[in-house]
Design a protein around this motif. Structure first.
Motif, PDB file in Angstrom:
ATOM      1  N   TYR A  67     -21.365   2.492   9.569  1.00  0.00           N
ATOM      2  CA  TYR A  67     -22.373   4.320   9.784  1.00  0.00           C
ATOM      3  C   TYR A  67     -22.710   4.229  10.416  1.00  0.00           C
ATOM      4  CZ  TYR A  67     -25.647   0.799   8.615  1.00  0.00           C
ATOM      5  OH  TYR A  67     -26.170  -0.577   9.110  1.00  0.00           O
ATOM      6  N   GLN A  68     -23.042   5.450  10.779  1.00  0.00           N
ATOM      7  CA  GLN A  68     -24.024   5.753  12.211  1.00  0.00           C
ATOM      8  C   GLN A  68     -25.335   5.564  11.853  1.00  0.00           C
ATOM      9  OE1 GLN A  68     -22.442   9.996  12.247  1.00  0.00           O
ATOM     10  NE2 GLN A  68     -21.061   8.997  13.580  1.00  0.00           N
ATOM     11  N   HIS A  69     -26.163   5.235  12.823  1.00  0.00           N
ATOM     12  CA  HIS A  69     -27.752   5.066  13.092  1.00  0.00           C
ATOM     13  C   HIS A  69     -27.661   5.304  14.515  1.00  0.00           C
ATOM     14  CE1 HIS A  69     -31.418   3.193  13.197  1.00  0.00           C
ATOM     15  NE2 HIS A  69     -30.938   3.465  12.103  1.00  0.00           N
ATOM     16  N   TRP A  70     -29.228   5.138  15.347  1.00  0.00           N
ATOM     17  CA  TRP A  70     -29.592   5.725  16.514  1.00  0.00           C
ATOM     18  C   TRP A  70     -29.446   4.843  16.767  1.00  0.00           C
ATOM     19  CZ3 TRP A  70     -33.666   2.905  17.542  1.00  0.00           C
ATOM     20  CH2 TRP A  70     -34.248   2.364  17.221  1.00  0.00           C
ATOM     21  N   SER A  71     -29.534   3.655  15.932  1.00  0.00           N
ATOM     22  CA  SER A  71     -29.625   2.312  17.156  1.00  0.00           C
ATOM     23  C   SER A  71     -28.310   1.686  18.350  1.00  0.00           C
ATOM     24  CB  SER A  71     -30.197   1.011  16.930  1.00  0.00           C
ATOM     25  OG  SER A  71     -29.504   0.382  14.668  1.00  0.00           O
ATOM     26  N   PHE A  72     -27.423   2.134  17.575  1.00  0.00           N
ATOM     27  CA  PHE A  72     -26.493   2.146  17.994  1.00  0.00           C
ATOM     28  C   PHE A  72     -25.901   2.635  18.459  1.00  0.00           C
ATOM     29  CE2 PHE A  72     -24.857   1.528  12.685  1.00  0.00           C
ATOM     30  CZ  PHE A  72     -25.383  -0.091  13.426  1.00  0.00           C
ATOM     31  N   GLU A 159     -26.693  11.141   3.616  1.00  0.00           N
ATOM     32  CA  GLU A 159     -26.968  11.774   4.389  1.00  0.00           C
ATOM     33  C   GLU A 159     -26.989  13.509   4.703  1.00  0.00           C
ATOM     34  OE1 GLU A 159     -25.576  10.516   8.816  1.00  0.00           O
ATOM     35  OE2 GLU A 159     -27.280   9.460   9.205  1.00  0.00           O
ATOM     36  N   PRO A 164     -30.753  13.529   6.634  1.00  0.00           N
ATOM     37  CA  PRO A 164     -30.079  12.133   7.291  1.00  0.00           C
ATOM     38  C   PRO A 164     -31.693  11.286   7.919  1.00  0.00           C
ATOM     39  CG  PRO A 164     -29.179  14.164   8.976  1.00  0.00           C
ATOM     40  CD  PRO A 164     -29.570  14.643   7.432  1.00  0.00           C
ATOM     41  N   ASP A 172     -34.031   1.859   9.356  1.00  0.00           N
ATOM     42  CA  ASP A 172     -34.812   1.570   9.968  1.00  0.00           C
ATOM     43  C   ASP A 172     -35.439   0.963   8.993  1.00  0.00           C
ATOM     44  OD1 ASP A 172     -33.491   3.482  12.002  1.00  0.00           O
ATOM     45  OD2 ASP A 172     -35.842   4.134  11.967  1.00  0.00           O
TER      46      ASP A 172
ATOM     47  N   ASN B  18     -23.844   8.902  17.152  1.00  0.00           N
ATOM     48  CA  ASN B  18     -24.705   8.134  16.898  1.00  0.00           C
ATOM     49  C   ASN B  18     -25.799   7.986  18.613  1.00  0.00           C
ATOM     50  OD1 ASN B  18     -23.824   5.947  14.829  1.00  0.00           O
ATOM     51  ND2 ASN B  18     -22.480   4.859  16.152  1.00  0.00           N
ATOM     52  N   ARG B  21     -27.801  10.665  17.530  1.00  0.00           N
ATOM     53  CA  ARG B  21     -29.011  10.495  16.222  1.00  0.00           C
ATOM     54  C   ARG B  21     -30.103  10.068  17.562  1.00  0.00           C
ATOM     55  NH1 ARG B  21     -25.347  10.645  12.845  1.00  0.00           N
ATOM     56  NH2 ARG B  21     -25.502  11.407  11.360  1.00  0.00           N
ATOM     57  N   PHE B  22     -29.651   9.306  18.311  1.00  0.00           N
ATOM     58  CA  PHE B  22     -30.563   8.219  19.490  1.00  0.00           C
ATOM     59  C   PHE B  22     -31.532   9.755  20.037  1.00  0.00           C
ATOM     60  CE2 PHE B  22     -31.157   6.485  23.992  1.00  0.00           C
ATOM     61  CZ  PHE B  22     -32.257   5.913  23.081  1.00  0.00           C
TER      62      PHE B  22
END
Lengths: 518, 438
Positions: A67-72, A159, A164, A172, B18, B21-22
């Protein structure tokens, strides 16, 4: 190597790879893996990818679907910065514990490297994934990819539906608790995508069926009924909770008074992924050691049969020695014990003990020293051990001497480190057990458990950190994490640090004192 | 034989989502960093890819972590050379490069370098800026039309005939009306020829010949009656005019290059022009720039001449406005172009000319322009004196009349490089409550 008999033709001559060569090499390796090493593996699926795709795969913790997440995104930027600066080479391969077992090969690799990688990942890691008891007990190789697909689309749908930002807030917090999202003793959760889907569909359908706009128009007085209902609901839940609970995400998923069903589902997804990786955390040395040992043995065997040329073998050996390079502790390049080296050395050592034992080996390993069946001994070790028990069982004095291992103790109150044991008669046992302990996740991970939650009263959640050997937590990240727990719990959360021996309270923090994020 | 799959041609940028999003997550930090960079004077670089360091704190992923030097712990290390059991090694000073430090694998980087593409930089940079005078923009948006395919039509220009569709119709009609095919006629004719070739035809054959002749005649008639292509088959491609938003902008840079404008003044003016240009470039598909410099006479010049060559003379501002008007009339009809103008000057002008400028602006130029910005470059020492808008040079005082009358006329003063961005920001800042007009 002079007695090398040229019986078989070379598998390939060019250093560039092509699919014909790859499949010929694969068949030759398989031959050796099955007949000489008696490996047992999942069917293989080998995928060729570019370096950019490798970076993609890296940043989503090695899963082909995520799945999509900023940390990736952050990890991707970090890895690609390192890669561009030349500070880090990319791994030649990536292998996924799934059935069929997926191995990624980089397109930049030479044919020699591809051969090495196939032996390493498609047979070494693959065998380990299929046979090690931890993987058998905790992961479900057949179901992981469909499950990840489900997780990805579920989170994407969330989302869309709830924004989102709302999903990110839950993710998080859930990521912060990932190390505490593992059942150590219970059986693994069974993943059945169909069942999972059906469950969610039913829930949504129920919601939609029972939704009636009329409720909104009811007079306010009806609301007075609600609290009592909530009260009974809470006391039912209260009595259903079992303490203590070490799997904090599970605890929050089941008991949090504020989470909506979709948020619980997200916690569940994160928890399932954490659980899936739990065996890998416990078997780094063995897993890498096994793969390295397998590729080393197979490549040598290929060479002995004349199936690869001297040039190829040199390239393979050079890469092999890079992989198992272990700088000494006082070397600037030292960054901890290299799991490849330790695992590979131990397995080579077991091979030696089985075939050419010394008197000392017979003394230390009466069970298998000189039994001649190194292959059987290793297969058994791979199947029935994790890092900690493997080291405790198989690390030999000869290897301790060879690697000149020594044990160093640090006491925060002392201004010095003390050498507790070195590679001598008195020290072997100590070095061995101290090394084994350092690979025991139970001892290296902080022991944090949910101990009490008052659902009927002020809804305060109490979490206990049992402090072993005085090892406390980094304050900054600890406080951040507590804030995240509060976000999921919705009410006050307190963390108490209690010394394991004396039961003395060392510290106590509460989300109330911490306040909102600074 | 395993299952080999070649994934190299799979779509790239799997992690684009991603990354976005970052970016969103680190947005505040990135914005601060970029603004900082612009303030520190590297405006030329704004239009390029940027490496932005972000402090780790905003983007941390906390977990419960063991504090590195707390309590008692034991570690096994390789490569002992001189130590014996019971040896004590003094603890190195904090942060010493002792390999046993578990945090050493983190590279000890405080900052996280992030490479932003040009578009990302500009997006962040101009995030809260908006083009002024949207009324006019909306009016102007629909002025050009471009033909767009819209199905087929029965009538039209021979050049736009649709052969495919025409043949398609003709084929269907021919089948429906059973137009005899050439092969059928040929077969009948061949049989006829063969029978006619018989030396002594029997009665049956003669009868057959007669039948065939008749059939042949029928076929030929049908073929004539049912044409291969009938006018009703013919179709033409239909085009519909589609309004295209006007995506062209022209920017006029007017600058006083008389002796009173030194290197410093020109540099400040240039920075302002660069910002304006970047800003417009983001909005419009095509952006032209016209450089007009003036002393006591004005001329259109290229960029290098504009910024770097010197010319001496007096100062007559209205000549520049004249020149601008000429260029607009010649090349940039206001119907088709969004016209922006930025004028930089130190405020000097010969007596009486300022009034002329005001009347020119009032009567024609302001009607043509989308936006007109006047930037007065002043000495740092003067900035104190001119803090209030009501004192100023002759040009400044004159322009204040225009400013009062035209909402799309803005004027401001710049004394040092760090003023430029705030001033720019002020000129283009989004209205607090954007009133939707048009």
């Amino acid at each position: 190597m002079e007695k090398r008999s040229k019986q078989l033709p070379l598998l390939f001559t060019s250093s560039d790879w092509n699919f014909d060569d790859l499949s010929r090499a694969y068949d030759a390796i398989r031959e050796i893996a099955v007949n000489e090493l008696r490996l047992d593996f999942y069917p293989n699926q080998i995928e060729v990818i570019s370096s950019e795709q490798m970076l993609d795969a890296y940043s989503s913790i090695g899963m082909p679907l995520m799945y999509q997440h900023w940390s990736f995104g952050k990890h991707f930027v970090h890895e690609s910065n390192l890669y561009r600066k030349g500070r880090m080479g990319l791994a030649y391969e990536l292998v996924i514990n799934s059935n069929p077992c997926i191995t990624y090969l980089m397109e930049e690799n030479t044919m020699a490297l591809q051969t090495l990688v196939i032996a390493h990942a498609s047979f070494g890691h693959n065998h380990f994934f299929k046979n090690n008891y931890l993987f058998q007990q905790w992961t479900d190789a057949g179901a992981i990819l469909p499950y990840m697909e489900f997780a990805k689309s579920f989170i994407a749908r969330c989302e869309e539906r709830y924004s989102p930002a709302a999903v990110e807030a839950v993710l998080d917090a859930a990521h912060a608790l990932m190390p505490q999202a593992v059942f150590r003793y219970r059986r693994r959760p069974r993943l059945s995508v169909e069942r999972e889907r059906a469950r969610i569909r039913e829930r949504l359908e129920h919601e939609e069926r029972t939704f009636s706009d009329l409720w909104r128009t009811l007079p306010q007085a009806a609301e007075a009924e609600a609290p009592r209902e909530v009260q009974t609901d809470m006391s039912e839940r209260q009595s259903a909770i079992e303490y203590p609970e070490e799997n904090l995400l599970y605890f929050l998923e089941k008991n949090s008074p504020v989470l909506k069903p979709w948020q619980r589902e997200i916690l569940r997804i994160v928890r399932v992924i954490a659980q899936y990786f739990y065996p890998q955390r416990q078997t780094k040395v063995m897993n890498e050691g096994c793969a390295t040992f397998v590729h080393y043995t197979i490549m040598n065997s290929l060479y002995d049969k004349g199936q690869i040329s001297e040039g190829t073998m040199l390239e393979v050996l050079q890469n092999h020695s890079n992989v198992v390079f272990q700088p000494h502790f006082d070397d600037p390049r030292y960054g901890g014990l290299n799991p490849y080296t330790l695992g590979f050395n131990m397995m080579r050592d077991i091979q030696r003990i089985c075939t050419e034992p010394t008197a000392e080996d017979r003394d230390w390993f009466p069970d298998f020293a000189g039994n001649g069946d190194w292959c059987g001994t290793l297969l058994d070790a791979w199947a029935t051990h994790r890092d900690e028990s493997f080291i405790r069982q198989f690390l030999s004095p000869a290897l301790i001497r060879d690697m000149r291992l020594f044990s160093l103790q640090e006491e925060s109150s002392d201004p010095y480190y003390e050498v507790m044991a070195i590679h001598d008669e008195r020290g072997y046992e100590r070095v061995r057990s101290s090394l084994a302990n350092s690979y025991d996740v139970g001892m290296t991970q902080p022991d944090i458990q949910a101990v009490d939650a008052d659902l009927k009263g002020d809804r305060k959640l109490r979490i206990k950190h049992t402090v072993h050997n005085g090892a406390t937590l980094v304050e900054e990240t600890r406080n951040e994490t507590i804030r995240y727990i509060q976000r999921l719990w919705g009410h006050e959360v307190s963390l108490v640090g209690v010394d394991a021996q004396t039961d003395k309270v060392l510290y106590e923090v509460s989300s109330k004192e911490l306040g909102e994020k600074a | 034989m395993p299952n080999f799959i070649d994934r190299r041609l799979n779509p790239k940028d799997k992690s684009l989502g991603n990354r976005q999003r970052f970016l969103r997550r680190a947005r505040d930090e990135l914005k601060r960093a970029i603004n900082e960079r612009v303030r520190s004077g590297k405006i030329d670089a704004v239009g390029e890819d940027q490496v932005i360091p972000i402090p780790r704190k905003g983007i941390g992923e906390p977990t419960f972590q063991r504090a590195p030097h707390s309590g008692r712990r034991e570690e096994v290390l390789p490569g002992n050379k001189t130590f014996g059991t019971g040896d004590r090694i003094p603890r190195p000073a904090a942060g010493g490069g002792k390999g046993s430090d578990p945090s050493s694998s983190g590279d000890g980087e405080d900052d996280f370098n992030f490479v932003l593409s040009r578009e990302e930089v500009l997006d962040l940079f101009f995030e809260d800026l908006e083009l002024p005078d949207l009324v006019k923009l909306n009016l102007k948006e629909v002025v050009t039309f471009r033909p767009r395919r819209a199905g087929f039509t029965m009538s039209g220009n021979p050049t736009s005939i649709s052969v495919g569709r025409t043949m398609f119709n003709s084929f269907g009609r021919r089948i429906a009306l059973r137009r005899p095919r050439q092969a059928e006629i040929d077969a009948v004719a061949a049989e006829l020829a063969k029978l006619e070739g018989e030396r002594r035809p029997s009665a049956a054959i003669l009868q057959r010949i007669a039948a065939l002749r008749e059939e042949l005649a029928t076929l030929a008639r049908r073929r004539k009656l049912i044409p291969y292509i009938d006018p009703i088959d013919i179709r033409f491609n239909r085009f519909e005019p589609q309004p295209v938003p006007n995506a062209n902008a022209v920017m006029f840079c007017l600058m006083d290059v008389s002796g009173s404008m030194g290197e410093r003044e020109k540099d400040l003016a240039k920075r302002f022009f660069v910002l304006l240009h970047l800003f417009l470039k983001r909005r419009y598909a095509k952006t032209d720039i016209v450089f007009i410099r003036h002393t006591h006479e004005a001329s259109e010049v290229d960029e290098d001449t504009f910024f770097y060559s010197t010319q001496s003379g007096g100062t007559v501002v209205s000549t520049a406005l004249d020149e601008m008007l000429r260029v607009i009339r010649e090349r940039y009809p206001a119907k088709e172009w969004n016209i922006y103008a930025a004028q930089a000057s130190d405020g000097d002008n010969i007596p009486n000319d300022s009034e002329k400028c005001v009347s020119m602006l009032d009567s024609t130029l302001m009607r043509l322009c989308q936006y007109y910005a006047y930037v007065e470059i002043i000495d740092e020492r003067e900035s104190e004196m001119f803090r209030h808008a009501d004192n100023g040079t002759s040009l400044w005082n004159a322009y204040r009349e225009v400013s009062a009358e035209w909402p799309n006329f803005e004027m401001t003063r710049i004394a040092k490089p760090s003023d430029i961005y705030p001033v720019f920001h002020e000129l283009f800042a989004k209205a607090p409550a954007p009133a939707k007009r048009g």
